[in-house]
Design an enzyme around this catalytic site. Structure first.
Site, PDB file in Angstrom:
ATOM      1  N   LEU A  62      -2.331  -9.083  -0.712  1.00 39.89           N
ATOM      2  CA  LEU A  62      -1.207  -7.918  -1.840  1.00 39.89           C
ATOM      3  C   LEU A  62      -0.786  -7.711  -0.292  1.00 39.89           C
ATOM      4  O   LEU A  62      -0.689  -7.422   1.102  1.00 39.89           O
ATOM      5  CB  LEU A  62      -1.825  -7.356  -2.225  1.00 39.89           C
ATOM      6  CG  LEU A  62      -1.281  -6.174  -3.224  1.00 39.89           C
ATOM      7  CD1 LEU A  62      -1.080  -6.825  -3.886  1.00 39.89           C
ATOM      8  CD2 LEU A  62      -2.391  -5.188  -2.861  1.00 39.89           C
ATOM      9  N   GLY A  63       1.055  -8.235  -0.674  1.00 39.33           N
ATOM     10  CA  GLY A  63       2.055  -7.247  -0.250  1.00 39.33           C
ATOM     11  C   GLY A  63       2.343  -5.531  -0.139  1.00 39.33           C
ATOM     12  O   GLY A  63       1.893  -5.409  -1.123  1.00 39.33           O
ATOM     13  N   LYS A  69       0.974  -4.773  12.094  1.00 37.58           N
ATOM     14  CA  LYS A  69       1.824  -5.052  12.391  1.00 37.58           C
ATOM     15  C   LYS A  69       2.389  -3.785  13.301  1.00 37.58           C
ATOM     16  O   LYS A  69       2.864  -2.649  13.129  1.00 37.58           O
ATOM     17  CB  LYS A  69       3.288  -5.198  11.047  1.00 37.58           C
ATOM     18  CG  LYS A  69       2.907  -6.456  10.864  1.00 37.58           C
ATOM     19  CD  LYS A  69       4.122  -7.170   9.658  1.00 37.58           C
ATOM     20  CE  LYS A  69       3.523  -7.959   8.632  1.00 37.58           C
ATOM     21  NZ  LYS A  69       3.226  -6.918   7.091  1.00 37.58           N
ATOM     22  N   LEU A  83      -3.897 -16.532  -0.312  1.00 38.11           N
ATOM     23  CA  LEU A  83      -3.006 -14.989  -1.155  1.00 38.11           C
ATOM     24  C   LEU A  83      -3.191 -13.865  -0.638  1.00 38.11           C
ATOM     25  O   LEU A  83      -4.832 -13.391  -1.026  1.00 38.11           O
ATOM     26  CB  LEU A  83      -2.968 -15.695  -2.491  1.00 38.11           C
ATOM     27  CG  LEU A  83      -1.830 -14.630  -3.941  1.00 38.11           C
ATOM     28  CD1 LEU A  83      -1.689 -15.203  -4.993  1.00 38.11           C
ATOM     29  CD2 LEU A  83      -2.988 -13.291  -3.469  1.00 38.11           C
ATOM     30  N   TYR A  93       5.802   0.831   7.133  1.00 42.36           N
ATOM     31  CA  TYR A  93       5.250   0.865   5.715  1.00 42.36           C
ATOM     32  C   TYR A  93       5.151   2.290   5.115  1.00 42.36           C
ATOM     33  O   TYR A  93       5.531   2.796   4.414  1.00 42.36           O
ATOM     34  CB  TYR A  93       4.784  -0.421   4.764  1.00 42.36           C
ATOM     35  CG  TYR A  93       5.074  -1.403   5.282  1.00 42.36           C
ATOM     36  CD1 TYR A  93       6.649  -2.143   5.490  1.00 42.36           C
ATOM     37  CD2 TYR A  93       3.882  -2.555   5.038  1.00 42.36           C
ATOM     38  CE1 TYR A  93       6.399  -3.129   6.201  1.00 42.36           C
ATOM     39  CE2 TYR A  93       4.737  -3.694   5.560  1.00 42.36           C
ATOM     40  CZ  TYR A  93       5.455  -4.808   5.362  1.00 42.36           C
ATOM     41  OH  TYR A  93       5.611  -5.482   5.639  1.00 42.36           O
ATOM     42  N   GLY A  98     -13.071 -20.551  13.806  1.00 41.47           N
ATOM     43  CA  GLY A  98     -13.769 -20.609  12.209  1.00 41.47           C
ATOM     44  C   GLY A  98     -13.269 -19.334  11.284  1.00 41.47           C
ATOM     45  O   GLY A  98     -13.428 -19.587  10.076  1.00 41.47           O
ATOM     46  N   HIS A 108       5.757  -7.093  14.492  1.00 38.13           N
ATOM     47  CA  HIS A 108       6.651  -7.361  13.700  1.00 38.13           C
ATOM     48  C   HIS A 108       8.336  -7.686  13.628  1.00 38.13           C
ATOM     49  O   HIS A 108       8.332  -8.271  12.530  1.00 38.13           O
ATOM     50  CB  HIS A 108       7.047  -5.925  13.111  1.00 38.13           C
ATOM     51  CG  HIS A 108       7.094  -5.892  11.562  1.00 38.13           C
ATOM     52  ND1 HIS A 108       6.973  -4.977  10.982  1.00 38.13           N
ATOM     53  CD2 HIS A 108       7.486  -6.677  10.650  1.00 38.13           C
ATOM     54  CE1 HIS A 108       6.573  -4.168   9.874  1.00 38.13           C
ATOM     55  NE2 HIS A 108       7.459  -5.614   9.379  1.00 38.13           N
ATOM     56  N   ASP A 161      -2.261  -6.809   3.119  1.00 42.17           N
ATOM     57  CA  ASP A 161      -0.598  -7.803   4.256  1.00 42.17           C
ATOM     58  C   ASP A 161      -0.242  -5.500   4.324  1.00 42.17           C
ATOM     59  O   ASP A 161       0.107  -5.501   3.731  1.00 42.17           O
ATOM     60  CB  ASP A 161       0.128  -8.161   4.084  1.00 42.17           C
ATOM     61  CG  ASP A 161       1.068  -7.966   5.235  1.00 42.17           C
ATOM     62  OD1 ASP A 161       1.235  -9.189   6.164  1.00 42.17           O
ATOM     63  OD2 ASP A 161       2.143  -7.427   4.972  1.00 42.17           O
ATOM     64  N   PRO A 212      -8.245 -15.385   3.535  1.00 45.33           N
ATOM     65  CA  PRO A 212      -7.247 -16.169   2.182  1.00 45.33           C
ATOM     66  C   PRO A 212      -5.974 -16.366   2.051  1.00 45.33           C
ATOM     67  O   PRO A 212      -5.002 -14.822   2.060  1.00 45.33           O
ATOM     68  CB  PRO A 212      -7.849 -14.986   1.125  1.00 45.33           C
ATOM     69  CG  PRO A 212      -8.339 -13.282   2.040  1.00 45.33           C
ATOM     70  CD  PRO A 212      -8.226 -14.041   3.016  1.00 45.33           C
TER      71      PRO A 212
END
Ligand code: A2P
Length: 317
Positions: A17-18, A77, A15, A48, A9, A110, A43, A13
């Site tokens: 943001l990377g 990730k 879309l 990163y 459930g 990843h 995300d 979303p």
């Protein structure tokens, strides 16, 4: 905004943001602005190397009541150097500390590639661990344990082929809910999208704009620029939109989630608005014929001489 619903459930979303390539010193303000603009899906990834600054921005927004934790969807990730049994949970706990969160909404493996502990990018064959020594299924069992411990609500994978996904789905107690792969009009992977949909796996498209800001070592001299592709530009003009908005809308219209990266307030705003852009069947058809199976992120950086990894066995093609 389109949402994708999971079997429990929960709603992600469509879309997000990377944050790959969003630099420390810049990424914090970008997150604060994104949340003000209405982004609710961020995300992230340990590799990163910017999660601590993202965490400060999240902490600020949650602290001043701009958003609640329940309104946010935060993905991170597991890096390739933490596939071993003892390393998975500590890696997730480090991301939680950096992001200043109690739990993640989604934690992804990843890459289907294992590296020795402490190796961030492979430089020689000795940096790798073979999947015979740490099978993907063994790493997955530890991710399942993280769900059971309440550290993350959902688990999934990234850069997985259909072959690897099928094996994982067949052998796991908790099924992957997301496969995050490179995807855009030049790399549409319809069979993979279809397989995922049939198995309740949401596909998330990374590098939807072509990731022009990749490091030079990951770029080919003659690679195509989708933002200037005549057909994408034509559809954009047709819809009174920008080429980036067309690329984002195309991803959502075909039923994938999408995570365009930007640190620029105007472009973040423009990209978020693309979620409301409905492309006509004719526009979708004219983009669907552009497929060239072209990868910007081709994985050749894992195919070092002497290692067990090749570009062919990475993508199973
Ligand atoms: P910037 O962060 O300065 O906005 P991808 O999501 O495929 O990785 O692509 C990210 C790249 O695309 C970054 O260089 C980003 O730059 C740029 N970008 C993001 N949004 C837009 C947009 N609306 N128009 C043009 N370029 C964009």
């Amino acid at each position: 905004m389109k949402h994708y619903e999971f079997p429990d459930g929960a709603r992600m979303p469509g879309l997000g943001l990377g944050t790959w390539k969003s630099k420390p010193g810049v990424v914090g303000d970008a997150i604060t602005t994104a949340l003000q603009l209405g982004y609710r899906h961020i995300d992230c990834a340990a590799i990163y190397l910017n999660e601590a600054e993202i965490g400060q921005a999240l902490h600020g927004a949650l602290g001043d009541g701009a958003v609640t934790r329940e309104q946010l969807w935060i993905t991170s990730k597991l890096w390739n150097d933490a596939h071993a049994e003892a390393d998975v949970r500590p890696a997730l706990e480090q991301s939680l500390r950096d992001l200043q969160l109690d739990y993640l909404d989604l934690y992804l493996m990843h890459w289907p590639v294992a590296l020795k502990k402490g190796v961030l990018s492979a430089r020689a064959a000795e940096d790798f661990v073979s999947l015979k020594d740490i099978p993907l299924e063994a790493t997955w069992r530890q991710l399942e344990a993280c769900v059971e411990a309440g550290l993350c609500r959902h688990i999934g994978v990234s850069n997985f082929s259909r072959v690897k996904l099928e094996r994982l789905i067949g052998s796991s107690a908790i099924k992957p809910v997301v496969n995050q792969v490179e995807m855009h009009p030049l790399l549409q992977q319809p069979a993979l999208v279809e397989f995922c949909a049939a198995n309740d796996v949401v596909t998330t498209a990374y590098s939807p704009l072509g990731s022009l800001d990749r490091p030079p070592s990951m770029k080919a001299a003659d690679e195509p620029n989708m933002l200037e592709h005549p057909e994408i530009v034509r559809v954009a003009q047709n819809n009174n939109a920008s080429p980036a908005q067309v690329l984002i809308a195309w991803a959502l219209c075909r039923g994938t989630s999408v995570i365009p990266k930007s640190v620029n307030p105007e472009r973040m705003k423009q990209n978020l608005r693309a979620a409301e852009l409905q492309l006509s069947p004719a526009d979708m058809d004219s983009i669907n014929v552009l497929d060239r199976h072209f990868r910007y992120v081709n994985g050749s950086f894992w195919a070092l001489e002497g290692s067990t990894y090749t570009v062919a066995n990475l993508w199973d093609e």
